[in-house]
Design an enzyme around this catalytic site. Sequence first.
Site, PDB file in Angstrom:
ATOM      1  N   CYS A  67      64.744   0.139  93.083  1.00  0.00           N
ATOM      2  CA  CYS A  67      63.361  -0.230  93.352  1.00  0.00           C
ATOM      3  C   CYS A  67      62.389   0.569  92.502  1.00  0.00           C
ATOM      4  CB  CYS A  67      63.033  -0.088  94.839  1.00  0.00           C
ATOM      5  SG  CYS A  67      63.136   1.613  95.425  1.00  0.00           S
ATOM      6  N   ARG A  73      69.173 -10.162  44.709  1.00  0.00           N
ATOM      7  CA  ARG A  73      68.580  -9.882  46.025  1.00  0.00           C
ATOM      8  C   ARG A  73      69.606  -9.148  46.897  1.00  0.00           C
ATOM      9  NH1 ARG A  73      66.391 -15.385  45.397  1.00  0.00           N
ATOM     10  NH2 ARG A  73      64.126 -15.317  45.679  1.00  0.00           N
ATOM     11  N   GLY A 101      63.090  -1.647  54.342  1.00  0.00           N
ATOM     12  CA  GLY A 101      63.301  -0.347  53.728  1.00  0.00           C
ATOM     13  C   GLY A 101      64.236  -0.401  52.552  1.00  0.00           C
ATOM     14  N   SER A 107      69.157   2.451  97.581  1.00  0.00           N
ATOM     15  CA  SER A 107      68.224   1.849  96.639  1.00  0.00           C
ATOM     16  C   SER A 107      67.831   2.949  95.662  1.00  0.00           C
ATOM     17  CB  SER A 107      66.998   1.313  97.383  1.00  0.00           C
ATOM     18  OG  SER A 107      66.074   0.799  96.445  1.00  0.00           O
ATOM     19  N   LYS A 156      71.951 -13.251  53.941  1.00  0.00           N
ATOM     20  CA  LYS A 156      71.438 -14.158  52.925  1.00  0.00           C
ATOM     21  C   LYS A 156      72.589 -14.857  52.206  1.00  0.00           C
ATOM     22  CE  LYS A 156      68.117 -12.342  50.430  1.00  0.00           C
ATOM     23  NZ  LYS A 156      66.735 -12.808  50.635  1.00  0.00           N
ATOM     24  N   TYR A 199      71.108  -5.894  93.590  1.00  0.00           N
ATOM     25  CA  TYR A 199      69.801  -6.473  93.264  1.00  0.00           C
ATOM     26  C   TYR A 199      68.943  -5.458  92.516  1.00  0.00           C
ATOM     27  CZ  TYR A 199      67.830  -3.706  97.081  1.00  0.00           C
ATOM     28  OH  TYR A 199      67.431  -2.671  97.875  1.00  0.00           O
ATOM     29  N   ARG A 240      67.333 -18.895  57.221  1.00  0.00           N
ATOM     30  CA  ARG A 240      67.694 -17.895  58.234  1.00  0.00           C
ATOM     31  C   ARG A 240      67.030 -18.306  59.549  1.00  0.00           C
ATOM     32  NH1 ARG A 240      64.030 -12.844  55.939  1.00  0.00           N
ATOM     33  NH2 ARG A 240      62.078 -13.994  55.899  1.00  0.00           N
ATOM     34  N   HIS A 247      49.335   5.573  69.410  1.00  0.00           N
ATOM     35  CA  HIS A 247      49.344   6.079  70.782  1.00  0.00           C
ATOM     36  C   HIS A 247      48.768   5.051  71.752  1.00  0.00           C
ATOM     37  CE1 HIS A 247      47.546   8.339  74.179  1.00  0.00           C
ATOM     38  NE2 HIS A 247      48.714   8.950  74.134  1.00  0.00           N
ATOM     39  N   MET A 277      65.816  -2.270  48.949  1.00  0.00           N
ATOM     40  CA  MET A 277      65.352  -3.055  47.826  1.00  0.00           C
ATOM     41  C   MET A 277      65.461  -4.524  48.173  1.00  0.00           C
ATOM     42  SD  MET A 277      66.776  -3.715  44.103  1.00  0.00           S
ATOM     43  CE  MET A 277      67.008  -5.429  44.532  1.00  0.00           C
TER      44      MET A 277
END
Lengths: 899, 899
Positions: B855, B97, B106, B788, B27, B875, B347, B464, B108
């Site tokens: 893979c 701020r 989380g 692989s 900021k 790859y 921002r 979940h 202030m």
Amino acid sequence: MPAKYVYFFGGGSAEGDGTQKDLLGGKGAGLAEMSRLGIPVPPGFTLTTEVCGYYQDHQGGYPDGLEAQVEEHLRRMEEQLGRRFGDPANPLLVSVRSGAPRSMPGMMDTILNLGLTDAIVPAWIAAGADARFVYDAYRRLLTMYGDVVLDVPHSEFEKILTATRREQGAATDADLSAAALQGLLPQYLKLIEERGKRPFPQDPRGQLWGAIAAVFESWNNPRARDYRRLEHIPDTPGTGVNVQAMVYGNRGVDCATGVAFTRNPATGERRFFGEYLINAQGEDVVAGIRTPRPVDGVNGEGGLAKEFPQAWEGLQKVSATLEGHFKDMQDIEFTIEHGVLFMLQTRTGKRTGPAAIRVAAEMVEEGLIDRRTALRRVEPQHLVQMLAPEFDLEEKKKVAVLAHGLPAGPGAASGAIAFTAERAATMAAAGPVLLVRAETSPEDIVGMHASVGILTSRGGMTSHAAVVARGLGKPCIVGAGELDVDEEEGVVRVAGQAFREGDFLSIDGTTGEVLAGSLVTRPSEVLRALLGGAERAGLSPRAKAFVEILEWADGERRLKVRANADTPHDAEVARALGAQGIGLCRTEHMFFDEARIPVVRRMILAHDAAERAQPLAELMPMQQKDFEGIFAALSGLPITVRLLDPPLHEFLPHGEKALQQLAEQMGVDPHTVQARAEALAEANPMLGLRGCRLGITAPDIYEMQVEAIVRAACVRKRAGDDVRPEIMVPLVGTQTEMIRLRERTAAVRDRVLAAEGMQIEILIGTMIEIPRAALVAGSIAAYADFFSFGTNDLTQMTFGYSRDDAGRFLPEYVETKVLPCDPFQSLDTEGVGQLVRLACELGRKARPDLHLGVCGEHGGDPDSIRFFNQVGLDYVSCSPYRVPIARLAAARASLEGVG
Amino acid sequence: MPAKYVYFFGGGSAEGDGTQKDLLGGKGAGLAEMSRLGIPVPPGFTLTTEVCGYYQDHQGGYPDGLEAQVEEHLRRMEEQLGRRFGDPANPLLVSVRSGAPRSMPGMMDTILNLGLTDAIVPAWIAAGADARFVYDAYRRLLTMYGDVVLDVPHSEFEKILTATRREQGAATDADLSAAALQGLLPQYLKLIEERGKRPFPQDPRGQLWGAIAAVFESWNNPRARDYRRLEHIPDTPGTGVNVQAMVYGNRGVDCATGVAFTRNPATGERRFFGEYLINAQGEDVVAGIRTPRPVDGVNGEGGLAKEFPQAWEGLQKVSATLEGHFKDMQDIEFTIEHGVLFMLQTRTGKRTGPAAIRVAAEMVEEGLIDRRTALRRVEPQHLVQMLAPEFDLEEKKKVAVLAHGLPAGPGAASGAIAFTAERAATMAAAGPVLLVRAETSPEDIVGMHASVGILTSRGGMTSHAAVVARGLGKPCIVGAGELDVDEEEGVVRVAGQAFREGDFLSIDGTTGEVLAGSLVTRPSEVLRALLGGAERAGLSPRAKAFVEILEWADGERRLKVRANADTPHDAEVARALGAQGIGLCRTEHMFFDEARIPVVRRMILAHDAAERAQPLAELMPMQQKDFEGIFAALSGLPITVRLLDPPLHEFLPHGEKALQQLAEQMGVDPHTVQARAEALAEANPMLGLRGCRLGITAPDIYEMQVEAIVRAACVRKRAGDDVRPEIMVPLVGTQTEMIRLRERTAAVRDRVLAAEGMQIEILIGTMIEIPRAALVAGSIAAYADFFSFGTNDLTQMTFGYSRDDAGRFLPEYVETKVLPCDPFQSLDTEGVGQLVRLACELGRKARPDLHLGVCGEHGGDPDSIRFFNQVGLDYVSCSPYRVPIARLAAARASLEGVG
């Protein structure tokens, strides 16, 4: 000057000596050493292993100067003996034998009587040699040379010989007349002419060089190559070739040939032991056509001392000289020619386990060797058969021996016969079962597990049954051919009797005897002595030797040995056998106890922690009592208790019916039980919700267990014991699991100790059994007081083999050498060992005082113990009965690289 | 001279600048940069993050000289504005701020109106300030300061406010009179007195330092610490503190406050987008008491351009300046005070996936950024929702939207309702099922698998259901609170209707809409465009941007991208989506085909190779046809075919009944079938007889497959295709397995090619999916043309987690942060990755030309792809629909560390 390729021996001196096994091969070095010791050895010379290397590198060529050196040494032999190689009237005959630095089957072994030709045979007879002897010698040469040099199958010679015996009405070869033997010769020569890759060389030097080449060729035949690969024997140096003057044990009744050991190779008793044949050549002993006599005679009759007193005295002296020189029991070959003793070979004698132990211990007492040497001589495997259970000898005498087979797994077992693996598994619930089959296959693994012993009518020491039984530690006899096993009909016929399913048979897997009926087994003498704390004086010599060897081992080893034990009884056995603590006390075995399993099941069927509270509260005092018992049994020693490991569904019965019964017993709706069982069922329980995953998702169970452990420790400490519990978290794979469970465990521990007002050091550590745990061991070590490698699971996951299922391919993998051995028996040091080593390094780096052990079954395997010693573990833990083996293996590991 | 801890901004200049995020926080740096750009920013200053570090290290102490610097900067503000902090008549008020280098919840956030006291309020009003405005400002200050500095719960202030509103009959705060607001003040002060940890400071400087300390304290509160740990944000540097002169959007109807984006954050359209409130302070927008207006107005009414023409013009300029300067879409906050525009924050703007793509692509066209920057801006996840299936918009309009929930898994799905996981699993056989529950739990995993979508009435974006659905790639809506789900009764009530099991519902997981009935889904526009090869001109702007971004990605990436595909159709989809070959063609899926499974089962029920011969002969032409189809679809591209992997029992039906039916169908004795099924059953099939273990113990199966592959290659080559098959052996764990199978495979290949008279290069390689294979990769590489990585199995075995069972603890592990994420979704680079890295190193060392790929499903996961790029794979291979994501992720991986 060209290099030296040929070394002379004989006549009380030698150019080489016994230390030059790499250059001269084992046999050549032994002959040289015997010569130097003044032992009567027929003269001869050894072509070095370097010649073999040259031969291989040059497609069958020989180094410059070799031929001249061979000629020079032949001349020296001729001079010493006063006979000439190729001399028709008084020919020097020689033997040609291979001899690699390490004994190696699959190579050409021996050709005798080299130097005879069509021309020399009649000339030598004409000069006075016994005709029958000469014809016989030539016949033997043609057979051996034809077979091993010229590739004519041995059986073709046998066919002709058999026909001649039949024609002559001769029972054995010895009954054939000189004429009959003479008559064989043209037939043999014709056979070689037709089937051999070359005709038989009619000049002695041609024979000699042909035989030498055959030895070198055999170094690279497929069987020899396979053997070297499997035994990790390098391809260089190659084999030596020994050319030695023939002496004849078959030149009359004042001649003999024999093999002997300087001590008894079966018992280890210090007493010259062996067999001999009068008027015979070495190969006759091996062929088994005539039965050799013991050197001591039979029932006071015969015996070398009586029949050949001078040679006997010579043998006693030679025996003492050899043992005094080689400091070990020797396996010797000798020939007596016209009453005169000649030694043809000496090498370290192979021996049984009890003999190895006794010889080693007694040689220390005799001052021949020191204790470390003794420990190096006794293989851990040697201890096994002295620890296996045995039949009471008096009892055993009362029952009939029905048959003999190969002793594939030591120990004694009696059981009700089952003919299929399925029946064995079923019947095992009712009592001990003996699995009897023609042979076993991978499908039988479950039944083999369930049986106390395995008996087959077919198969050898490496058959499926033998390999698996040894893996399972079960008594086993294979290849008992006298048994007629009819699995379809469900009967085994032997010695005129028929035994059906449920009838009792007994097997002694140490001796190979199959016995009728059921016999009580008992711990072996050694075990009884160790467990009973018997007086040393009352022990048999072999048991005394056993105890001594173990005591010496304890003085040498760095690794401590603990035992895996779940009950006070097992703990006591372990202590008696020398365990220095418990490395793995499984808490789940306690759960299976009949009185507890209903409570355990109520705990499992609970839906949440609230419902689990009551059963857990009931289980707590039960677990506490168990721990009290174990702590009391091992006061002063550390005891590692593992928190609950298996998935909960293992504690539920299997099948709809059993679940229904359970519901009735518990007074619960069957659907609820069924539903819970289904919800708990897993596709791959090995990789499912178990171990610390259970501890994290249902924390109350571990908390109960920790509380029980700490309370038990407090009770026993108050009772005066020195309690040293260690709490082990299973199946940790991540640092966070360890952090969480350490925090919770420590919290319960500290709370209970505070409440009890006690101070006890209780370590908290983890198993390393998940590959990932090994890979991130550094981060886990920061929160663990100790690591204990769970090499069973670590092997399962590193290989991706389920132990329960691998029986379907693992025996074939081992048999066809996809794997060098069963990785569940002996640690795979290349793969799994890499993880163990890494975890040790990372763990110790993160925490230098980290205590390291292993509690998988590899903890009792000598090869694995060697590895564990190398990587710096502090202890191994194994089943109580393996503790003596581990003690010895640990000592031998410590001695590696030590003078 | 003391260090500089405070940086001034405002009035067209600043001591810091936009590059100093680490020192000034995000900021502070933004405010400094705006000032420098001449954008109207109320003056203020930033305390650097170094002060935070000092504060943490010194238990709340400040560095020497800080106070003097703050005073100096306050003076500078006062001079610039002609007001004084603490002046009763014309007070300078400030906001405080926090501002860390990275945005962090989380901590202030904001305190406004600092500088008011009991004394200043009446004095200011006396000096002419509007009384209501001043009381309101003080009320707000007391609330915010009381809450965040003095720990008085916010709800306590709300209670008093609500009571006052009720007394006054005021609908909203805005309806409260000045007197009513004045009446609140003593109540608020009393509340703070009673509940606060200190009284409210009645001197402005005390307020300021209290607020500064509160910001620094909040840096280490538990929520902030957790967040940093999870997001791997270091603890240093800390946060900055911004002290800024207040401007007021709530001082009359010529005042306003608003938030806006320089482009549309939902669509990416280049059009200023935002909302504002007249006569309001910033927090009112967030509080949601009044509904803000769009800056464009509504239906031609209102709008900033009309209501604040001068400020609007200013905003347009500021927007252009900011985008021109920051080269990205900005998220801004502004206040208009008496018609004058002030910027309070700028921002980088958060955006949806489609917007991210469109903004990035269009900014390249506008010349603002280059292609690489565009690629860095678009997250692979942004592509996902544009690829998810969608409802036809016309169709969707026809049905009612019943409810809204959280869009937890993008994509559209329609299905018959099931209320339990068990029913879902059962019903899935008959057609698509939508699992509807209040919430899901680990027991539901099988049902979630079986369903086309998941809908819950409870739970948030990390519940979940949400986590698992995203893992499974299923459309999902959670927390649709309007739904009343009664699982017991089997009914869901919503919008006055009731839906029961079997009734149809639809969910749009991209929008969160729950719809009645069944709707046809269709591929998304982008997918249609890619698959259909649509003309670029006809595409919507966002689809056009999508295609462009992928093309640019292809220009940057080193990693090739292949697809996992088992059918010609999948192969064609994969090619259309940009796959450069097939990395995994599973042959077992072909076995499940209805026409084949009877033959497969006959093969399985055979007892030996002889009995297997006939069914294998029947399967061969079928497999050959499959391969021909796939080879034809991908002419010119490599295709890796994996030999049979799963255990044979997977192909047998489950349960007694099904086996009986099978026996009838096959005309076989049911007992035989039962017995064979039992013999094949495994305790842990994942670790059982499968993969190359099957290939070694039943070699005829692999030989059939290899023959089919090679024959198919010959057929297609003759037809003109460029075929590039690669044969892959699964589950290799030891060198010997690889040697044996390579030999056998090569023998069949060479035999068939010789018989066909063809020359085709067919590589033979292996999967690395067993931990041991990774550990001994060097010895395996000597016999493999390629590796692989099968990271699914490798993860299962390295963690010891069965994917089928881990659902019972893995969601809890992820939720409670035992694991940072599901290791089956994103590769565990610490553990499993260690093995991958090791295998790459050992493999390449043994064989520098070794071709390396992956893979497992991680091949389509961006974080994993980043790792695979680092370790040097050639790859990645993933499901066809993930190919675009992998292409972008690979490009972004290549760009790491590139300028």
